[in-house]
Design a protein around this motif. Structure first.
Motif, PDB file in Angstrom:
ATOM      1  N   UNK B 115     -39.189 -13.321 -15.442  1.00  0.00           N
ATOM      2  CA  UNK B 115     -38.014 -12.515 -15.786  1.00  0.00           C
ATOM      3  C   UNK B 115     -38.353 -11.513 -16.883  1.00  0.00           C
ATOM      4  N   UNK B 116     -38.024 -10.263 -16.667  1.00  0.00           N
ATOM      5  CA  UNK B 116     -38.059  -9.351 -17.815  1.00  0.00           C
ATOM      6  C   UNK B 116     -36.694  -8.712 -17.979  1.00  0.00           C
ATOM      7  N   UNK B 117     -36.278  -8.627 -19.224  1.00  0.00           N
ATOM      8  CA  UNK B 117     -34.935  -8.135 -19.508  1.00  0.00           C
ATOM      9  C   UNK B 117     -34.971  -6.647 -19.787  1.00  0.00           C
ATOM     10  N   UNK B 118     -33.971  -5.935 -19.302  1.00  0.00           N
ATOM     11  CA  UNK B 118     -33.872  -4.523 -19.643  1.00  0.00           C
ATOM     12  C   UNK B 118     -33.368  -3.679 -18.494  1.00  0.00           C
ATOM     13  N   UNK B 119     -33.767  -2.420 -18.538  1.00  0.00           N
ATOM     14  CA  UNK B 119     -33.274  -1.442 -17.579  1.00  0.00           C
ATOM     15  C   UNK B 119     -34.205  -1.441 -16.353  1.00  0.00           C
ATOM     16  N   UNK B 120     -33.632  -1.334 -15.167  1.00  0.00           N
ATOM     17  CA  UNK B 120     -34.431  -1.427 -13.946  1.00  0.00           C
ATOM     18  C   UNK B 120     -35.271  -0.177 -13.733  1.00  0.00           C
TER      19      UNK B 120
END
Ligand code: SF4
Lengths: 473, 226
Positions: B115-120
């Motif tokens: 999982x990486x969090x942020x803007x696609x």
């Protein structure tokens, strides 16, 4: 786009002889009406919602100045800007100005009939800005250098072989012998090509289905999500909307949205309904930095207070096109301008003048289906009749056209013929698929294309009725 | 341009055969906007109890090709996401919005999820987001933009997974608006989403995944049922 509405009759003849068009129109006639009927049958409140929707629109029209001023105030409060434009030229210049200020080279576009109305693409292109249509149907007609033939299904006049041919001619970076025989494959190809455009565009232009006075928002409705990528990724979002799109509140828009998709495609709700309010907020991580609304009059305020005022209620659902025997026989291009079908036959003379569009109000059998399916209950047949009388009064009717009028009057006065046509139509609708060619051979349409073969009208013709009316008044 | 504005307002008033609205009329109209009274709401969802609304939401969303995993506990969400991705032969790498509504999901229970969090970005194949509400009437999700919920995450990834709590299911769009107004200012974007992206533009044949996601999968935390 240069109107050819004056040539309706010739256009229609050509359309009836075009086998691809006829195949495509066969597919259209079966899909939309069946789905609409099913969706409406599931919602017992549909007619009550129609009445409410009509009341909302009438209320807005009666107070249009207030709602536009309120809308503007709230757009500004949210950090956006409203550009009032009297006509097409002013709207084009305004949009080009915004593009120039932003140093824009490429703009992506969501589907907008108003953009077609003001012929925006040609203008931008001539001034060094490349417009890219992103709705699949709009993209197809753009690469074919055509115009949309339907207000919600721009490429409905084409069969898939024609689309494949255009893709091969345009996407020359791909192997020329790749298989392109399925909608799925072509859709994927367009998706890949357009994804790159979305990511690199400087400005996104969309239309609006509704403008909300309460919040200063604009609403777009799509199934593809192209409008969303168009208005989210670039640095500025331009909304191009005609001024009658304003409604008071989000609640009012919700009521109208319950009517729109069901009337249009028979969907319960479109896949994407998107409400945009101003530019991105200070702490947002995406969204456009600027939000412009180009608010266009272009002849609409001239309809206020006159006999075509109710046309301003139109929510552009296309139900009247989808249920029109004339539209279903000849397709949208025969109408010669942006708007086609019954709504086009009424709106086009209002917007470009009866001199140019004088033939269109004759493109009707006066069967009344358009009015009966119109969610806004716009009296389209009455309005077409009214244009026809005006045209007649101005002696713009050539002899052949008068013959045409007589034929319509003849058919319109014969309930049995009408019942038969309706029965035939519902029979066709019940046979989803496998209906090729049937409609084209309906005697009604045949009579309409070759007026002289029709028996002479009995009783009082349209012309004699009209003459009698003139005398009375 | 202000000349044009006045011209247009002038021709509206001329067409309507009146001058400017008087103070009373304006204040009545302002009231109408301020109170944003509801119009008719269809009984379809409004007449149901909450559990009925949840079931209706699921049925309507499935009709438009959304898919579901129903779990009874937030602890089951990571496993549900991992299973769904494995079942679809999709990569376990996903972009997730940094939405605080997802913070109580114990993502480490599914260690295989990357999982990486942020803007696609364009090459993110799978995205996970929360949502604002879910409208039972038509099976429609309501998502709003904000610092922790960028709009593009709803559109760029080919597979969109939405974590929905039973308490977020409402009857109507109007209920969704009320909840939004209760939170304060309008966001830049409100997305109503009914199923995955689609087009019928080639011969009216429905194809999923036109420009937005090809798959919309909803993990519904039905905690009331637990
Ligand atoms: S005239 Fe009525 S049916 Fe036709 S597009 Fe407008 S609202 Fe729809």
């Amino acid at each position: 786009m240069q109107p050819t509405s004056h040539d309706f009759k010739a256009n229609a003849h050509r359309a009836l002889g075009d086998p691809n068009l006829q195949r495509a129109m066969d597919m259209m006639r079966t899909g939309f009406p069946v789905n609409r009927a099913a969706a409406i049958a599931r919602l017992p409140e549909f007619d009550a919602l129609r009445d409410e929707g009509i009341a909302i629109k009438n209320h807005v029209i009666a107070n249009l100045d207030f709602y536009l001023e309120t809308f503007e105030k709230n757009v500004v409060a949210q950090g956006g800007k409203v550009h009032w434009c009297r006509d097409a030229a002013q709207a084009r210049e305004t949009i080009l100005g915004i593009c120039r200020d932003a140093g824009a080279k490429t703009v992506t576009k969501g589907k907008s009939m108003v953009s077609e109305e003001i012929a925006l693409n040609d203008y931008l292109e001539a001034n060094g800005v490349t417009p890219v249509e992103t709705d699949l149907g709009e993209y197809i007609v753009q690469i074919r250098h055509e115009t949309p033939s339907h207000i919600i299904a721009p490429a409905v006049h084409l069969v898939k072989e024609q689309v494949a041919e255009s893709f091969r001619a345009t996407h020359t970076h791909l192997p020329p012998d790749r298989p392109l025989d399925e909608a799925r494959v072509m859709c994927d190809e367009a998706r890949t090509v357009l994804r790159a455009k979305f990511l690199s565009a400087d400005i996104g232009i969309t239309g609006a289905n509704f403008l909300i006075a309460e919040t200063g928002s604009s609403i777009i409705v799509t199934n593809e999500g192209n409008g969303d990528l168009t208005q989210t990724l670039p640095k500025a979002h331009i909304v191009l909307a005609s001024l009658e799109k304003v409604v008071p509140t989000l609640e009012d828009a919700s009521t109208l949205l319950r009517l729109l998709a069901r009337s249009a495609t028979g969907q319960e709700f479109s896949t994407y309904t998107t409400v945009s309010t101003g530019p991105r907020r200070a702490d947002d991580t995406d969204g456009p930095a600027a939000y412009h609304v180009v608010l266009l009059d272009n002849g609409r305020t001239a309809l206020l207070g006159g006999e075509f005022q109710d046309m301003l209620r139109c929510i552009r659902c296309a139900a009247c096109l989808n249920h029109c025997p004339v539209y279903g026989a000849v397709g949208g291009h025969a109408y010669g301008w942006v708007y086609s079908g019954p709504m086009g036959a009424v709106l086009t003379p209002s917007l470009i003048g009866i001199e140019e569009a004088g033939n269109l109000p004759n493109a009707s059998t006066f069967c009344g289906r358009c009015e009966s399916v119109c969610p806004m209950r716009i009296p389209l047949p009455r309005m077409m009749r009214s244009w026809r009388e005006r045209e007649f009064a101005r002696r713009l009717s050539p002899q052949a056209q008068r013959w045409g009028l007589a034929v319509w009057a003849y058919v319109a006065r014969r309930p049995r013929l009408y019942r038969w046509v309706s029965a035939m139509t519902s029979h066709i609708l019940s046979l989803v698929g496998g209906t090729r060619g049937r409609f084209r051979t309906l005697p009604l349409v045949a009579g309409w294309t070759d007026t002289r073969d029709m028996p002479a009208p009995e009783g009082r013709s349209f012309m004699s009725q009209w003459a009698a009316r003139e005398k009375r008044s | 341009m202000s000349g044009t504005r006045d011209q247009i307002l002038g021709s509206i008033r001329a067409g309507l055969g009146r001058g400017r609205l008087d103070v009373q009329a304006i204040s009545a109209l302002e009231d109408r906007v301020r109170t944003h009274r509801r119009n008719l709401i269809p009984a379809r969802a409004a007449a149901l109890d909450h559990q009925g609304q949840i079931d209706l939401f699921v049925a309507m969303a499935e009709e438009v090709h959304a898919t579901f995993t129903r779990v009874t506990d937030v602890d089951a969400v990571p496993g549900a996401v991992a299973d769904y991705l494995a079942g679809q032969n999709l990569p376990a790498r996903l972009v997730m919005t940094p939405d605080p509504k997802l913070d109580d999901v114990p993502w480490d229970k599914a260690p295989l999820l990357d999982i990486h969090k942020g803007i696609a970005a364009d090459d993110d194949a799978v995205g996970v987001t929360a949502c604002h509400a879910a409208v039972a009437e038509t099976g429609t999700l309501m998502l709003v933009s904000g610092p922790d919920s960028p709009t593009r995450n709803n559109f760029l990834p080919d597979t969109h997974i939405v974590v929905l709590r039973a308490g977020q299911v409402v009857a109507s769009y109007e209920d969704g608006w009320d909840r939004l107004r209760a939170k304060g200012a309008m966001p830049r974007t409100v997305n109503f989403i009914s199923g995955p992206s689609r087009t019928g533009d080639i011969e009216q044949r429905m194809v999923l995944g036109a420009h937005g996601p090809r798959r919309l999968h909803i993990v519904l935390i039905d905690d009331a049922r637990a």
